[in-house]
Each structure stands twice: as structure tokens, then as C-alpha cells.
Design an enzyme around this catalytic site. Structure first.
Site, PDB file in Angstrom:
ATOM      1  N   ARG A  82      -4.910   0.311  -6.929  1.00 52.41           N
ATOM      2  CA  ARG A  82      -3.819   1.164  -6.456  1.00 52.41           C
ATOM      3  C   ARG A  82      -4.211   1.874  -5.160  1.00 52.41           C
ATOM      4  NH1 ARG A  82      -1.554   5.298 -10.827  1.00 52.41           N
ATOM      5  NH2 ARG A  82      -3.428   6.436 -10.215  1.00 52.41           N
ATOM      6  N   LYS A 184      -0.029   6.577  -3.767  1.00 47.82           N
ATOM      7  CA  LYS A 184      -0.552   7.914  -4.049  1.00 47.82           C
ATOM      8  C   LYS A 184      -1.005   8.539  -2.736  1.00 47.82           C
ATOM      9  CE  LYS A 184      -2.720   9.841  -8.135  1.00 47.82           C
ATOM     10  NZ  LYS A 184      -1.521  10.191  -8.918  1.00 47.82           N
ATOM     11  N   GLU A 220      10.952  10.012 -11.652  1.00 46.61           N
ATOM     12  CA  GLU A 220       9.793  10.603 -12.318  1.00 46.61           C
ATOM     13  C   GLU A 220       9.714  12.072 -11.950  1.00 46.61           C
ATOM     14  OE1 GLU A 220       5.867   9.532 -10.873  1.00 46.61           O
ATOM     15  OE2 GLU A 220       6.722   8.524  -9.144  1.00 46.61           O
TER      16      GLU A 220
HETATM   17  C1  LIG Z   1      -0.878  10.016 -10.165  1.00 47.60           C
HETATM   18  C2  LIG Z   1       0.577  10.029 -10.427  1.00 47.60           C
HETATM   19  C3  LIG Z   1       1.118   9.667 -11.686  1.00 47.60           C
HETATM   20  C4  LIG Z   1       0.268   9.364 -12.878  1.00 47.60           C
HETATM   21  O1  LIG Z   1      -0.511   8.214 -12.713  1.00 47.60           O
HETATM   22  P1  LIG Z   1      -1.761   7.946 -13.678  1.00 47.60           P
HETATM   23  O2  LIG Z   1      -2.372   6.724 -13.106  1.00 47.60           O
HETATM   24  O3  LIG Z   1      -1.245   7.731 -15.038  1.00 47.60           O
HETATM   25  O4  LIG Z   1      -2.633   9.154 -13.594  1.00 47.60           O
HETATM   26  C5  LIG Z   1       2.493   9.650 -11.813  1.00 47.60           C
HETATM   27  N1  LIG Z   1       3.308   9.987 -10.795  1.00 47.60           N
HETATM   28  C6  LIG Z   1       2.828  10.346  -9.591  1.00 47.60           C
HETATM   29  C7  LIG Z   1       3.786  10.710  -8.513  1.00 47.60           C
HETATM   30  C8  LIG Z   1       1.450  10.386  -9.369  1.00 47.60           C
HETATM   31  O5  LIG Z   1       0.998  10.743  -8.169  1.00 47.60           O
END
Ligand SMILES: *Cc1c(COP(=O)(O)O)cnc(C)c1O
Length: 341
Positions: A82, A184, A220
């Protein structure tokens, strides 16, 4: 190995510097070997691309002690992949995925004294991150980058039980169609700060973001994906190109199907159908799943039948199974647990 004298059970989610961090530099088109350092400070030119144009991305994962005393991390290969995807979208050189895992292992080993003991509920949070480090004033990607990993011990997420959250439907958007919602990037968080501060001021724990184009579909929150449970026990998670692909959510969907024998669907979820779900949870590395009790849409309340005092029954089973896999109490699927020592 002597552990640090830390009150593990009472740690919050705050930065505490540990002994070592990992640093690698990218220059003249190549990454150097990288090294561990004791210096927690980063000194950069005032015009570094990260300061001017926010060229940065990050990851988040945890190291913890299993029931049989091993120190492990959970699916770090997916964090590596990722982060490489995030880097490419931001015109940054991807840090090699195998080197990423090696660097995580090295950093955790060097901070073993800060890995909380089994049963404390605490974990060592691992934060890999990367940024454009040389001076750039015209709008373009940097030529030099730094990849770093810091670690910090964090407390149990649910102290005294998981209290269901109250969230609101946000008037702000998190991610544009064809934008950067699926990576991210720090920039996604910078622009979410105003929405979260105002949500907190109004008494809400989190924001539910809808799709920016039509505002009819669930995306989300600022930092966690949604999982819903229908009244007949199907686990549903929203599908969208602008949702960050949570590793926890992907793991929970697998657990629902292969461990709990439930139907698991990844599909578009219209906000209009949310009122018909039996349970709702937020998933991410920090909490695994936080139950949601109530969603407020401009004064209109949706109260899930699971209530405001405890996790719904399916959410609870998902939580217990995944944390059981992580802690070594339940057999993990091939490749999910990376043993550090
Ligand atoms: C990091 C993140 C998540 C959660 O991802 P994980 O890999 O499960 O920790 C969900 N939404 C956003 C916007 C994020 O930045």
C-alpha cells in the site's frame, strides 16, 4: 531482554520516543541501505517539498507479543504494498517492498524493550513514512526523499470495554472521485482536521463521509472503513475507488467468510439503507473494530439495535476472532503473521 518500566495498561495513544528509528535516503535515483539512529529529530531545508507541497505518505501497523511469547506484526506485506502504491500516486519513488519489511523488523528488534507484554492490551505502534526532502519551489516532485520508521508504545484501545460511538454525516467531503482517497497521504488528513475538530465540538466521535459526487453512498470516516451487518447476518462493506483499502477491513471480511461462515459482500452501500442494518463498526489497525451505536444525519438519528452499551453480536465475534488470530490464540491464515522473534 529487560522491558522498559512503563505502565502498559494506562498508556494512551500518544507519541513516546523509543531508542531507535530507521532512516533511508533516496538520492541520485537510488535508495541507500538505510540505518538505525537514536536521533528523533529530522532537519530539512526550509523549502523541502514536504513543507511546501505536502509530498508525503505514511503507513500504520503494530507489533505485539503473542500468547506464546513471540513478537510479531500483522500482514506487513500489505502495508509495504500500500505504501508503494501511495508513493507512486504522489510521484515519489516506491520504497522496495521487501526492504520495507526488513526495515520494520530491524526497527522493532531495536526497540524490543518497548514491545508491550502479552495480556497488557498495549502494542508497539509502527509508523513508516516518507517525504520529499530537498528544496523545491516550482511545483514539481522532489528529487530526494527520506523513508523513516518510528515506533511508539500505545495503550489498549478499549479501556474498560468498547463503548459504541456516535457519528455524524459530514457536510465536508473526504475524497474526490479519481482523487487521492485510496492512498495513505498526509494531505488527506490535513484537510480532514477541520471536519473532525468541528465534529468533536458538536459532541460526535467521528464523521461519516459520503461519496463526493452524489452524496448518496457511504464511503468511510477520516481514518477507518465501515463494516455493516444486515439483520440476517450478512457482513457488508462499502465499495468505492476513493476509500482507503484498510488491511483490517480486508482481514475482517475474510474472517467473516472463512472463519465464521457468514456471507460477506463488498458492494456500494447507499446511505438510505443504513437505517436497515443491525450493526455498524469502524475498522482500522488502532482499534480493529469500534462499534457504532448511532449515526446522526442533520438531526435525524439512526440508532442501531445493538445499542449504546456494547458491541453487536456479529461485530463482537469478528473482533474476537481477528484479535485471537493476531495474538496467536487462533490459527492464522498462511502469511498473516510475521514473526520478528
Ligand atoms: C489507515 C486508514 C484506514 C485503516 O486502514 P488499516 O490498514 O486497517 O489500518 C482506514 N481509512 C483511512 C482513511 C486510513 O487512512
Amino acid at each position: 531482554m529487560e522491558k522498559k518500566d512503563i505502565d502498559w495498561g494506562n498508556l494512551g495513544f500518544a507519541y513516546m520516543p523509543t531508542d531507535k528509528r530507521f532512516v533511508a535516503n533516496y538520492k541520485n535515483g537510488a535508495w541507500d541501505e538505510g540505518t538505525l539512529t537514536s536521533d528523533p529529530n529530522v532537519v530539512l531545508n526550509e523549502c523541502a517539498c514536504v513543507f511546501q507541497y505536502s509530498q508525503s505518505c505514511f503507513e500504520g501497523l503494530k507489533a505485539y507479543t503473542t500468547e506464546d511469547g513471540h513478537i510479531v506484526t500483522f500482514r506487513p506485506d500489505l502495508n509495504a504494498e500500500r505504501m508503494a502504491n501511495s508513493a507512486r500516486r504522489l510521484e515519489m519513488p516506491a520504497y522496495p517492498e521487501d526492504k520495507f519489511i526488513e526495515a520494520v523488523v530491524k526497527t522493532v528488534e531495536a526497540n524490543e524493550a518497548y514491545v508491550p507484554p502479552y495480556g497488557s492490551g498495549a502494542t508497539l505502534y509502527i509508523r513508516p513514512y516518507m517525504f520529499g526532502s530537498n528544496a523545491v519551489i516550482g511545483v514539481k516532485p522532489a528529487d530526494e526523499y527520506q523513508f523513516r520508521i518510528l515506533t511508539t508504545p500505545v495503550g489498549p484501545y478499549f479501556k474498560g470495554g468498547a463503548k459504541p460511538l456516535t457519528i455524524r454525516v459530514s457536510d465536508f467531503d473526504r475524497a474526490a472521485p479519481h482523487g487521492t482517497g485510496h492512498i495513505k497521504a498526509g494531505l488527506n488528513y490535513a484537510m480532514s482536521l477541520h471536519a473532525i475538530v468541528s465534529a468533536h465540538q458538536e459532541g460526535y466521535d467521528e464523521n461519516m463521509y459520503l461519496d463526493a459526487a452524489t452524496r448518496t453512498k457511504v464511503e468511510e470516516t477520516g481514518g477507518a472503513n465501515f463494516i455493516f451487518v444486515t439483520k440476517d447476518g450478512t457482513v457488508v462493506t462499502p465499495k468505492s475507488d476513493s476509500i482507503l483499502p484498510s488491511i483490517t477491513r480486508r482481514s475482517l471480511m475474510y474472517v467473516a467468510e472463512h472463519y465464521l461462515g457468514l456471507k460477506a459482500e463488498t458492494r456500494e452501500v447507499y446511505f438510505d439503507e443504513v437505517k436497515d442494518f443491525a450493526e455498524c463498526g469502524l475498522c482500522g489497525t488502532a482499534a480493529v473494530i469500534s462499534p457504532v451505536g448511532k449515526i446522526v444525519d442533520h438531526g435525524k438519528e439512526i440508532c442501531f439495535p445493538s445499542g449504546m452499551t456494547e458491541m453487536g453480536p456479529v461485530t463482537k465475534k469478528l473482533y474476537e476472532t481477528l484479535t485471537g488470530i493476531q495474538m496467536g490464540r487462533i490459527e492464522a491464515p498462511e502469511g498473516w503473521i510475521k514473526v520478528i522473534k
